[in-house]
Structures are given as C-alpha cells and as structure tokens.
Write a protein that holds these residues in place. Structure first.
Motif, short mmCIF file in Angstrom:
data_model
loop_
_atom_site.label_atom_id
_atom_site.label_comp_id
_atom_site.label_asym_id
_atom_site.label_seq_id
_atom_site.Cartn_x
_atom_site.Cartn_y
_atom_site.Cartn_z
N HIS A 226 0.71 -1.31 -0.11
CA HIS A 226 -0.03 -0.03 -0.10
C HIS A 226 0.87 1.29 -0.08
O HIS A 226 0.43 2.33 0.39
CB HIS A 226 -0.78 0.02 1.18
N TRP B 234 3.19 4.39 -1.42
CA TRP B 234 3.27 5.47 -2.61
C TRP B 234 4.54 5.09 -3.51
O TRP B 234 5.67 5.12 -3.06
CB TRP B 234 3.35 6.88 -1.86
N GLU C 24 -1.00 -0.66 -9.75
CA GLU C 24 -2.03 -0.35 -9.02
C GLU C 24 -2.96 -1.59 -8.65
O GLU C 24 -3.69 -1.87 -7.47
CB GLU C 24 -3.00 0.45 -9.57
N THR D 2 -0.38 3.00 -4.65
CA THR D 2 -0.63 4.47 -5.17
C THR D 2 0.52 4.87 -6.25
O THR D 2 1.57 4.88 -5.74
CB THR D 2 -1.10 5.19 -4.02
#
Length: 213
Positions: free
Chosen positions: A92, A94, A113, A118
């Motif tokens: 999860h 970035w 994704e 992200t």
C-alpha cells in the motif's frame, strides 16, 4: 548452443557502415525531428538480450536491410512442471514512476495499482524530480527509466538521494551501456531490472527493496 534465427528484410535504401554501427544507440535516428524517437531498435535490442539472444544487421546503401534475431532454443521438457501457486505480494506504499514512453508508463501503472500501490506517474525525469522535491515525505519508492531526455535515471537517482538519502530507487531499462547488474549499486541504485518485466517479477523486486528498507 542452439539458436533459432528470425530474419526480417526490407527493400529500402539501406545503411552505410557508420549508421549501421550506431543503430542500437538510444535516441539515434536518421529521421527528421518529430518523425521518430530513435528508441525502437534500442528497446528491441534490450528485449532480445534479456532473453539471452542477440540482433545483427546486414545492410548496404541501395540494397535494403536484413535484421537477424537469434534466440536460444529451450528444450520442451524444461517447460514442464507445476506452476507456482504462491500469491504475488503487493502493498500500500506510494510509488513515483518516471518514464518518457507513455505506453510503458501506463502499463506499469496498471500493474502497480493492481498490486495495491498508489502510483504517481511522470513522463520526464525533470517532472519526477519536481514532484519529489515538492513532497519528498509521501513517497516510499521511486521506479525510473534509465534513458530519458534531459536527465538519465542514474542522474535522477543522485538528485533524489541528495534530497532524501533513504529513498529507495529501482532503475529499469531496455538497453544501457552505462548501467548493468554488476555496477548499479555503485550508482546508488537499490535494484536494477531489464525491460520488459512482468507482474510477478516487479512485485518481487519491489517487496525485496521495501522490506529490506
């Protein structure tokens, strides 16, 4: 060893020795501005090399060109066996992703994704550096192409780590005479991958880099 050869010929104007010597260099092209990026053959070279093969070209001015692709023969029994049922691990975090090839950037975004990440996409190293400089704390990982106009992936890595020394960077390339699996760590890069990559491979490398951190 044994190789299969694929030959592709045309009846075009051919190439002289100087042109033929440079055809696999990134951004080298004999076309006019706006008619070609000069990346097609360098990417093809990288793909074939990544599969243990090579490409050669036979050409003379006025006599067309023939490209020969050599790929190693794989024994059929080596393809047999039970496929791994181990799930592909995502996360999860970035991820900042930089690549000047829109198709590759978009396909990479879809893969990441689907793994739960992200993704912030940038089509140039300059834009990626600006995005990172604005919010260096939100990114957990940077994935960058090596060959981009203005600033290479190696140069981008140095700039990113001057802002935040602990940011992990994965460098991807289809062809490079500068960076390889033997010297990437000396450039401050945390992991190195040849294009093209599949979902399972990139997922494993990402987790290896992030979990080590």
């Amino acid at each position: 060893g044994r190789y299969q050869r694929i030959s592709i010929s045309d009846t075009g104007q051919g190439m002289d020795e100087e042109t033929k010597r440079r055809i696999f260099e990134p951004y080298f092209t004999t076309k006019r501005v706006g008619e070609g990026s000069g990346l097609g053959l360098s990417v093809a070279h990288g793909i074939v090399k990544n599969h243990g093969g090579t490409i050669t070209a036979d050409s003379e001015p006025g006599k067309g060109t023939t490209f020969h692709i050599y790929l190693p023969v794989i024994k059929s029994e080596s393809l047999l066996g039970v496929e791994s049922t181990e799930p592909v691990k995502g996360g999860h975090e970035w991820v900042l992703m930089a690549d000047d090839e829109t198709d590759l950037l978009e396909s990479g975004r879809k893969i990441l994704e689907s793994l739960g990440y992200t993704v912030v996409m940038k089509k140039s190293s300059i834009d990626a550096l600006e995005a990172f400089n604005e919010k260096p704390g939100i990114f957990n990982l940077v994935i960058t192409d090596q060959t981009m106009p203005g600033m290479t992936g190696v140069q981008l890595t140095k700039e990113l780590k001057s802002i935040r020394e602990d940011i992990p960077v994965i460098l991807c390339t289809g062809f490079s005479e500068v960076i390889n699996e033997e010297n990437y760590k000396a450039q401050g890069i945390d992991a190195f991958m040849m294009k093209p990559f599949d979902k399972k491979k990139i997922a494993g490398v990402i987790r290896q880099v992030l979990d080590k951190k």
